[in-house]
Write an enzyme that holds these catalytic residues in place. Structure first.
Site, PDB file in Angstrom:
ATOM      1  N   TYR A 185     111.178  14.690 -41.786  1.00 43.59           N
ATOM      2  CA  TYR A 185     112.297  13.877 -42.310  1.00 43.59           C
ATOM      3  C   TYR A 185     112.705  12.858 -41.275  1.00 43.59           C
ATOM      4  CZ  TYR A 185     114.105  14.897 -46.879  1.00 43.59           C
ATOM      5  OH  TYR A 185     114.281  14.909 -48.227  1.00 43.59           O
ATOM      6  N   GLU A 245     115.182   9.999 -41.985  1.00 46.79           N
ATOM      7  CA  GLU A 245     116.114   9.018 -42.583  1.00 46.79           C
ATOM      8  C   GLU A 245     116.651   8.103 -41.493  1.00 46.79           C
ATOM      9  OE1 GLU A 245     119.085  11.048 -44.861  1.00 46.79           O
ATOM     10  OE2 GLU A 245     117.662  11.625 -46.409  1.00 46.79           O
ATOM     11  N   ASP A 273     106.981 -11.910 -54.887  1.00 43.98           N
ATOM     12  CA  ASP A 273     106.387 -10.591 -55.081  1.00 43.98           C
ATOM     13  C   ASP A 273     104.881 -10.792 -54.926  1.00 43.98           C
ATOM     14  OD1 ASP A 273     105.221  -8.282 -55.911  1.00 43.98           O
ATOM     15  OD2 ASP A 273     106.605  -7.925 -57.578  1.00 43.98           O
ATOM     16  N   THR A 327     102.946  -4.366 -52.530  1.00 44.20           N
ATOM     17  CA  THR A 327     102.364  -3.035 -52.403  1.00 44.20           C
ATOM     18  C   THR A 327     101.291  -3.100 -51.326  1.00 44.20           C
ATOM     19  OG1 THR A 327     100.903  -3.642 -54.209  1.00 44.20           O
ATOM     20  CG2 THR A 327     102.717  -2.194 -54.752  1.00 44.20           C
ATOM     21  N   LYS A 364      96.552  -2.553 -52.780  1.00 45.43           N
ATOM     22  CA  LYS A 364      95.669  -3.382 -53.618  1.00 45.43           C
ATOM     23  C   LYS A 364      94.597  -3.999 -52.705  1.00 45.43           C
ATOM     24  CE  LYS A 364      98.997  -4.001 -57.349  1.00 45.43           C
ATOM     25  NZ  LYS A 364     100.374  -3.655 -56.973  1.00 45.43           N
ATOM     26  N   ARG A 384      98.876   4.015 -50.932  1.00 45.44           N
ATOM     27  CA  ARG A 384      99.799   3.668 -52.022  1.00 45.44           C
ATOM     28  C   ARG A 384     101.208   3.556 -51.442  1.00 45.44           C
ATOM     29  NH1 ARG A 384      99.324   3.107 -57.160  1.00 45.44           N
ATOM     30  NH2 ARG A 384      97.113   3.360 -56.793  1.00 45.44           N
TER      31      ARG A 384
HETATM   32  N1  DSN Z   1     100.465  -1.908 -61.977  1.00 43.99           N
HETATM   33  C1  DSN Z   1     100.097  -3.013 -61.126  1.00 43.99           C
HETATM   34  C2  DSN Z   1      98.948  -3.773 -61.696  1.00 43.99           C
HETATM   35  O1  DSN Z   1      98.011  -3.163 -62.138  1.00 43.99           O
HETATM   36  O2  DSN Z   1      98.952  -4.990 -61.667  1.00 43.99           O
HETATM   37  C3  DSN Z   1     101.230  -3.884 -60.826  1.00 43.99           C
HETATM   38  O3  DSN Z   1     102.183  -3.168 -60.171  1.00 43.99           O
END
Ligand code: DSN
Length: 421
Positions: A60, A62, A206, A232, A235, A241
């Site tokens: 933990y 925080e 984003d 994120t 990707k 993740r």
């Molecule tokens: N779910 C993602 C995508 O496949 O584009 C976006 O967050």
């Protein structure tokens, strides 16, 4: 099939919980054997997986390094400090927060840092490629904020910056969000900055889909222009993740407070460490070559699908994904997705701009090249993949033809092994 990849602890899992152990193995087999063309997925390195599956998960923490609400954070503090420094250096950012559990969590924090419930935000419309957190009525963003949208022009399927400016002048948003999940072209961040300045809006990007291409210096960066960039890490970026936020120093305190204590408790420190590992990988010249290859492959795949009688939305791609209008095949996205799935090709149905079908049916598919490029495939493989997709869509009702396509898919992926050994 092999269980070696999981290391010695996997023996313990197999003994203790064979049901779950079997799922881990069959998922690894699925990832190895099928063609992974979902634009938002990738194969992390074993080093990233090692950090993710480590004892840092037990801690933990925080708060932030040096200012935690728990004892015993000396070691995890080091991982977060290293990760933040790497993020700032890689992206030339003034501030970085590695704690968001996901892209959606990062976006909740952005709304919280810069807007109050009821405020107006302007974002890319979902049917034109935006994201749930950009104002969908079934998402917190659409329920708690007044999200107005902009889209692409019907004629060329490119963002209409003139319309964006006119809408911004009319609705006077607190914040303008750029970035999308199914927009294959580059976004003009300088132009968006000018529009934000003209209406006094915060510029939020984003960048979830394309930040890995920015990290690999394959496309221009939004960081010099934006107040805040959320994304994120799993990707093209090829990390674990999770989510991350970069911002100007002036917004650092607001962002950090919005994440903790604003909307998260303890960060997932194993994920924070795994993000640091991925960021180090992104600093290598081999990663830059990878990012460029992802784009070359996406262009080649889009043109291969066009040769098979489909239409690339906007005429092609500048990024890692192509949005394909498949109406020329006589099929819809739902059928194409199912038939490709049965043929060992994983992709997703996707609405195209001005789609006459509902999102659950859709007239398109979205294909991305981050995963196949990590496997080592190049432009020579893209016409083969385009042909497999076209045949799966055309003939995938017939189980015999599906089986033939599946065996060709498996033969192709066997030449480019994922997690060998
Ligand atoms: N779910 C993602 C995508 O496949 O584009 C976006 O967050």
């Amino acid at each position: 099939m092999s269980s070696n990849f999981f290391g010695p602890d996997f023996q313990a899992l197999q003994g203790q919980d064979p049901e779950i152990a079997a799922i881990l193995i069959s998922e690894l087999d699925r990832q190895r054997q099928n063609l992974q063309l979902i634009a938002s997925e990738n194969f992390t390195s074993s080093a990233v997986l090692a950090a993710l599956g480590s004892t840092l998960s037990n801690k933990y923490a925080e708060g932030y390094p040096g200012k935690r609400y728990y004892g015993g954070c000396e070691e995890v503090d080091k991982a977060e400090v290293i990760g933040v420094a790497r993020a700032k250096e890689l992206f030339g950012a003034e501030h970085a927060n590695l704690q968001p559990h996901s892209g959606a969590s990062a976006n909740v924090a952005v709304y919280q840092a810069f807007a109050k419930p009821g405020d107006t935000v302007l974002a890319m419309s979902l049917p034109h490629g935006g994201h749930l957190t950009h104002g969908s009525k079934v998402n917190f963003s659409g329920k708690w904020f007044n999200v107005e949208s902009y889209g692409v022009r019907q004629a060329d399927e490119l963002i209409d910056y003139g319309e964006l400016l006119e809408t911004a002048k009319r609705v006077r948003p607190k914040m303008i969000c750029s970035g999308a999940t199914a927009y294959p072209r580059l976004i003009d961040f300088k132009r968006i900055r000018e529009i934000c300045d003209e209406v006094g809006a915060i510029m939020w990007v984003d960048a979830a889909h394309f930040i890995g291409l920015v990290a690999g210096k394959a496309i221009p960066s939004p960081v010099p222009y934006a107040d805040v960039v959320s994304f994120t890490t799993h990707k093209v970026l090829r990390g674990p993740r999770g989510g991350m936020i970069l911002s100007k120093a002036a917004h650092a305190a607001a962002i950090d407070k919005a994440i903790f204590p604003g909307m998260q408790g303890g960060p997932i420190m194993s994920a924070v460490a795994a993000k640091a590992v991925a960021l180090k990988e992104c600093q290598q010249s081999s990663y830059q070559a990878y990012a460029k290859q992802v784009i070359e492959n996406a262009k080649a795949l889009a043109s291969a699908l066009e040769s098979e009688g489909m239409r690339a939305v906007s005429g092609g791609t500048d990024t890692h994904l192509a949005l394909i209008d498949i109406r020329g095949t006589g099929m819809n996205g739902k059928v194409a997705d199912e038939r490709c799935g049965r043929s060992g090709i994983t992709l997703n149905k996707n609405a195209i701009p001005f789609d006459p079908e509902s999102p659950a049916v859709a007239s398109g598919i979205r294909v991305g090249t981050p995963a196949v490029t990590t496997q080592g495939m190049g432009v020579e493989q893209m016409p083969i993949i385009g042909n497999l997709i076209a045949r799966a869509i055309r003939d995938g009702e017939d189980e015999g033809k599906c089986a033939q396509i599946r065996s060709e898919v498996h033969a192709l992926t066997a030449k480019f092994p994922v997690y060998p050994g």
